[in-house]
Scaffold this motif. Structure first.
Motif, PDB file in Angstrom:
ATOM      1  N   CYS A  77       0.749  -1.261  -0.217  1.00  0.00           N
ATOM      2  CA  CYS A  77       0.230   0.111   0.330  1.00  0.00           C
ATOM      3  C   CYS A  77       1.116   1.105  -0.215  1.00  0.00           C
ATOM      4  CB  CYS A  77      -0.864  -0.213   1.287  1.00  0.00           C
ATOM      5  SG  CYS A  77      -1.752   1.501   1.325  1.00  0.00           S
ATOM      6  N   ALA A  78       0.940   2.281  -1.383  1.00  0.00           N
ATOM      7  CA  ALA A  78       1.902   3.324  -0.868  1.00  0.00           C
ATOM      8  C   ALA A  78       0.677   4.556  -0.607  1.00  0.00           C
ATOM      9  CB  ALA A  78       1.745   3.229  -2.526  1.00  0.00           C
ATOM     10  N   MET A  80       0.743   8.228  -1.457  1.00  0.00           N
ATOM     11  CA  MET A  80       1.270   9.009  -2.262  1.00  0.00           C
ATOM     12  C   MET A  80       0.313  10.904  -1.921  1.00  0.00           C
ATOM     13  SD  MET A  80       1.948   6.214  -5.116  1.00  0.00           S
ATOM     14  CE  MET A  80       2.948   7.530  -5.936  1.00  0.00           C
ATOM     15  N   GLN A  93       9.974   9.652  -4.466  1.00  0.00           N
ATOM     16  CA  GLN A  93       8.439   9.029  -5.115  1.00  0.00           C
ATOM     17  C   GLN A  93       9.602   7.727  -5.069  1.00  0.00           C
ATOM     18  OE1 GLN A  93       6.618  11.778  -7.745  1.00  0.00           O
ATOM     19  NE2 GLN A  93       5.216   9.874  -8.551  1.00  0.00           N
ATOM     20  N   THR A  97       9.080   4.213  -4.881  1.00  0.00           N
ATOM     21  CA  THR A  97       8.706   3.201  -6.115  1.00  0.00           C
ATOM     22  C   THR A  97       9.845   2.456  -6.066  1.00  0.00           C
ATOM     23  OG1 THR A  97       7.593   4.528  -7.564  1.00  0.00           O
ATOM     24  CG2 THR A  97       8.368   2.734  -9.111  1.00  0.00           C
ATOM     25  N   ALA A 118      -2.540   2.140  -4.357  1.00  0.00           N
ATOM     26  CA  ALA A 118      -2.136   3.085  -4.009  1.00  0.00           C
ATOM     27  C   ALA A 118      -2.658   4.395  -4.130  1.00  0.00           C
ATOM     28  CB  ALA A 118      -1.262   3.537  -5.649  1.00  0.00           C
ATOM     29  N   THR A 120      -3.638   8.180  -3.840  1.00  0.00           N
ATOM     30  CA  THR A 120      -3.345   9.576  -4.133  1.00  0.00           C
ATOM     31  C   THR A 120      -4.550  10.553  -3.746  1.00  0.00           C
ATOM     32  OG1 THR A 120      -4.406   9.480  -6.043  1.00  0.00           O
ATOM     33  CG2 THR A 120      -2.059   8.937  -6.051  1.00  0.00           C
ATOM     34  N   THR A 124      -7.631   6.416  -6.350  1.00  0.00           N
ATOM     35  CA  THR A 124      -6.572   4.943  -5.937  1.00  0.00           C
ATOM     36  C   THR A 124      -5.952   4.115  -7.488  1.00  0.00           C
ATOM     37  OG1 THR A 124      -8.005   5.441  -4.798  1.00  0.00           O
ATOM     38  CG2 THR A 124      -7.352   2.939  -4.566  1.00  0.00           C
ATOM     39  N   ASP A 126      -4.912   0.197  -8.454  1.00  0.00           N
ATOM     40  CA  ASP A 126      -4.700  -1.465  -7.697  1.00  0.00           C
ATOM     41  C   ASP A 126      -4.749  -1.996  -8.615  1.00  0.00           C
ATOM     42  OD1 ASP A 126      -7.454  -1.316  -8.568  1.00  0.00           O
ATOM     43  OD2 ASP A 126      -8.587  -1.213  -6.710  1.00  0.00           O
ATOM     44  N   LEU A 143       2.813   4.274  -9.839  1.00  0.00           N
ATOM     45  CA  LEU A 143       3.774   4.703  -8.358  1.00  0.00           C
ATOM     46  C   LEU A 143       4.851   5.673  -9.473  1.00  0.00           C
ATOM     47  CD1 LEU A 143       4.412   1.427  -6.172  1.00  0.00           C
ATOM     48  CD2 LEU A 143       2.735   3.279  -6.599  1.00  0.00           C
TER      49      LEU A 143
END
Length: 275
Positions: A77-78, A80, A93, A97, A118, A120, A124, A126, A143
């Motif tokens: 899970c990022a 960001m 970033q 990655t 991810a 943002t 989202t 995925d 990413l």
């Protein structure tokens, strides 16, 4: 494909298939992830297994017993937003990655199910649960290329959404700079959680700059200020307090963590988790 991204993926794949060989992700999860039962805590039990929700309701400690499970569900899970920019670039970033890509390749090599998510401000991203390199590399590309300047993510909403998405107990890697405080206790109730903190060294070791113009990468707000010894001391004090709260939170809920600076080799830091 972006040549910088291609080089990053090639390096990550090489490191996983050579340097990380024999240090797979399953070493993190102990007994497995299939839920078996709750039972009362006994002397000698691992306190990381304590289910804090049930413990609070019943007034005495209970732990989660788990069945062994050979195939892991690995979730990266990022978190960001613009905070991944620092100074004049987005090196955080890129490092995030690289970390996510290595974890994806490691899951695939170990024949585990990989899911990349991810968060943002506006969208989202995925992947489906997968063992295919295509999905891992598409997640890596997302990413690397997603524009983040002038965006701000409400990270707690992202964590709550992640909890609702995941039905199967999983090994979750949460990636971000963790400059904002993030409560991971909800995830830790059901899953094993590893926080990977991505930082620039200059975010922790400040220099006196005198008169400066600071720009907030999350909202582009400008601030004219004098950055001297007093400002540095105040910043350090606040940072130390924040780090202490984060460490206490991770310890309380059995959350593993590792901090990776952008000038460090990712694989050597990750291996400290797998040994």
């Amino acid at each position: 494909m972006n040549t910088a991204l291609k080089a990053l993926q090639f390096k990550a794949r090489y490191q996983v298939y050579t340097l990380l060989s024999g240090h797979n992700l399953s070493k993190l999860h102990g007994e497995g992830y299939d839920f078996s039962e709750l039972r009362e805590y006994q002397m000698g039990d691992d306190i990381r297994k304590i289910n804090w929700t049930i413990t609070a309701k019943l007034g005495k400690p209970y732990i989660k017993e788990l069945h062994a499970n050979r195939e892991l569900s690995v979730v990266v899970c990022a978190l960001m937003d613009g905070s991944l920019y620092f100074g004049s670039g987005n090196a955080k970033q890129k490092k995030l990655t690289e970390v996510a890509t290595i974890l994806g390749y490691a899951a695939q090599q170990n024949a585990d199910l990989f899911t990349g998510i991810a968060y943002t401000q506006n969208k989202t991203f995925d992947t489906p649960p997968t063992k295919q390199l295509y999905h891992i590399e598409q997640f890596s590309k997302t990413l690397f290329e997603t524009p983040l300047l002038k965006t701000a993510l409400y990270k707690q909403h992202a964590i709550e959404n992640l909890f609702k998405r995941l039905y199967k107990p999983s090994l979750i890697f949460v990636l971000g700079d963790f400059l904002d405080e993030v409560d991971l206790s909800l995830l830790a109730q059901k899953h094993e959680v590893v926080a990977i903190i991505i930082r620039e060294r200059e975010e922790e070791i400040l220099k006196a700059l005198g008169e400066v113009t600071l720009i907030n990468p999350q909202n582009n707000a400008y601030m004219e200020t004098y950055f001297g010894k007093k400002s540095i001391n105040t910043y350090k004090e606040n940072l130390i307090k924040s780090e202490e709260r984060r460490t206490e939170h991770f310890t309380r809920y059995g959350i593993h963590s590792v901090k990776i600076f952008i000038d460090e080799e990712v694989i050597s830091k990750l291996m400290t988790l797998f040994i």
